[in-house]
Design a protein around this motif. Sequence first.
Motif, short mmCIF file in Angstrom:
data_model
loop_
_atom_site.label_atom_id
_atom_site.label_comp_id
_atom_site.label_asym_id
_atom_site.label_seq_id
_atom_site.Cartn_x
_atom_site.Cartn_y
_atom_site.Cartn_z
N MET A 172 61.08 27.59 -17.84
CA MET A 172 60.58 28.88 -18.68
C MET A 172 59.74 28.53 -19.94
SD MET A 172 62.90 32.04 -20.17
CE MET A 172 63.77 31.93 -18.73
N LEU A 173 60.22 27.47 -20.48
CA LEU A 173 59.62 26.88 -21.98
C LEU A 173 58.32 26.26 -21.33
CD1 LEU A 173 62.73 25.68 -23.94
CD2 LEU A 173 61.23 27.57 -24.23
N TYR A 174 58.38 25.42 -20.16
CA TYR A 174 57.05 24.69 -19.94
C TYR A 174 56.14 25.56 -19.41
CZ TYR A 174 54.03 21.81 -16.85
OH TYR A 174 53.16 21.33 -16.20
N VAL A 175 56.29 26.39 -18.61
CA VAL A 175 55.25 27.49 -18.24
C VAL A 175 54.73 28.20 -19.46
CG1 VAL A 175 55.00 29.49 -16.95
CG2 VAL A 175 56.32 27.96 -15.67
N SER A 176 55.59 28.72 -20.49
CA SER A 176 55.03 29.68 -21.42
C SER A 176 54.29 28.68 -22.43
CB SER A 176 56.13 30.25 -22.06
OG SER A 176 57.00 29.61 -22.63
N SER A 177 54.22 27.27 -22.58
CA SER A 177 53.83 26.58 -23.71
C SER A 177 52.18 26.91 -24.07
CB SER A 177 54.35 25.32 -23.76
OG SER A 177 53.62 24.56 -22.54
N PRO A 178 51.59 27.26 -22.85
CA PRO A 178 50.11 27.38 -23.07
C PRO A 178 49.69 28.41 -24.21
CG PRO A 178 50.45 26.72 -20.94
CD PRO A 178 51.77 26.98 -21.53
N LEU A 179 50.77 29.34 -24.30
CA LEU A 179 50.78 30.52 -25.26
C LEU A 179 50.51 30.12 -26.47
CD1 LEU A 179 52.91 33.08 -23.04
CD2 LEU A 179 50.61 33.16 -23.24
N LEU A 180 51.28 29.12 -26.56
CA LEU A 180 51.21 28.49 -28.27
C LEU A 180 50.17 27.50 -28.33
CD1 LEU A 180 55.11 27.41 -28.65
CD2 LEU A 180 53.71 29.20 -29.99
N SER A 181 49.81 26.81 -27.35
CA SER A 181 48.62 25.84 -27.58
C SER A 181 47.30 26.49 -27.50
CB SER A 181 48.80 24.65 -26.42
OG SER A 181 48.42 25.28 -25.05
N CYS A 182 47.14 27.52 -27.16
CA CYS A 182 45.72 28.37 -27.15
C CYS A 182 45.62 28.38 -28.60
CB CYS A 182 45.90 29.59 -26.38
SG CYS A 182 47.08 30.93 -27.35
N ALA A 183 46.11 28.46 -29.66
CA ALA A 183 45.77 28.47 -30.81
C ALA A 183 45.23 27.26 -31.45
CB ALA A 183 47.03 29.01 -31.82
N VAL A 184 45.47 26.09 -30.73
CA VAL A 184 45.18 24.85 -31.27
C VAL A 184 43.57 24.66 -31.88
CG1 VAL A 184 44.86 22.43 -30.99
CG2 VAL A 184 47.07 23.74 -30.39
N GLY A 185 42.66 24.95 -30.63
CA GLY A 185 41.38 24.85 -30.87
C GLY A 185 40.74 26.05 -31.92
N PRO A 186 41.05 27.00 -31.86
CA PRO A 186 40.86 28.17 -33.10
C PRO A 186 41.13 27.68 -34.34
CG PRO A 186 41.23 29.35 -31.17
CD PRO A 186 41.80 27.83 -30.83
N ALA A 187 42.49 27.36 -34.40
CA ALA A 187 42.96 26.72 -35.83
C ALA A 187 42.31 25.53 -36.08
CB ALA A 187 44.46 26.33 -35.67
N VAL A 188 41.89 24.56 -35.42
CA VAL A 188 40.99 23.50 -35.79
C VAL A 188 39.85 24.06 -36.54
CG1 VAL A 188 39.96 21.34 -35.33
CG2 VAL A 188 42.30 21.91 -34.32
N MET A 189 39.15 24.71 -35.70
CA MET A 189 37.68 25.24 -36.18
C MET A 189 38.07 26.16 -37.50
SD MET A 189 35.90 23.97 -33.82
CE MET A 189 34.45 24.51 -34.65
N ILE A 190 38.97 26.92 -37.59
CA ILE A 190 39.19 27.89 -38.86
C ILE A 190 39.44 26.66 -40.20
CG2 ILE A 190 40.44 29.50 -40.10
CD1 ILE A 190 40.67 30.77 -37.17
N SER A 191 40.32 25.66 -39.68
CA SER A 191 40.67 24.46 -40.68
C SER A 191 39.35 23.70 -41.32
CB SER A 191 41.49 23.41 -40.21
OG SER A 191 42.70 24.25 -39.96
N LEU A 192 38.20 23.79 -40.18
CA LEU A 192 36.97 22.99 -40.48
C LEU A 192 36.46 24.10 -41.46
CD1 LEU A 192 35.74 21.49 -37.33
CD2 LEU A 192 36.92 20.24 -39.33
N ALA A 193 36.57 25.11 -41.47
CA ALA A 193 35.70 26.33 -41.98
C ALA A 193 36.52 26.14 -43.55
CB ALA A 193 35.84 27.65 -41.51
N ALA A 194 37.98 25.92 -43.49
CA ALA A 194 38.46 25.98 -44.85
C ALA A 194 38.13 24.68 -45.70
CB ALA A 194 40.07 25.75 -44.47
#
Length: 172
Positions: A88-110
């Motif tokens: 269950m945790l393995y299958v659902s983990s992409p729901l968390l990792s989907c934020a990595v790319g946008p978070a990195v880009m927003i951090s670059l804006a910061a």
Amino acid sequence: MADERRSGLPPEQAAGAPADRLKERIYATITMIAVVVGLSLGEAGVTGALATVLTTALGLWLAAFVADQQAHRTVHGHLATGHDLRRMLYVSSPLLSCAVGPAVMISLAALDVLSLSVALTTAAGVGIASLFAWGCVGGMRMGGGVLPAVLAGFADAVIGVAVALVKTAAGH
């Protein structure tokens, strides 16, 4: 799931887990495209945009986890533990990792490396490109050749963008 448990394989290798995980990744990508497009149309600052992206990913994951546990409890009469919980945790983990790319880009804006508008547009573009890539991979695995694979990738990207725009227009 009983057959997977008997196989003795770890959750990430159990039958069906890779497909379920990819489904979650695609769903999360479409949702994140909608979120960053919505943010780009609004008045959010860097902190608000980052908080929105991270809480969206956490909310998606928690909703999936609660739904999976509730379904498991209803069907099997107990909470998922051991192999079932790991799957269950393995299958659902992409729901968390989907934020990595946008978070990195927003951090670059910061960090003033780029504007928030460019960061959000880039994050949406990367999401769309990943939908295209997954469509191409699926098309190639179906054995149709390069042209059908590219058409499948294009179709997946267009459908993903359409769904993301509908979600954005609906305020989700």
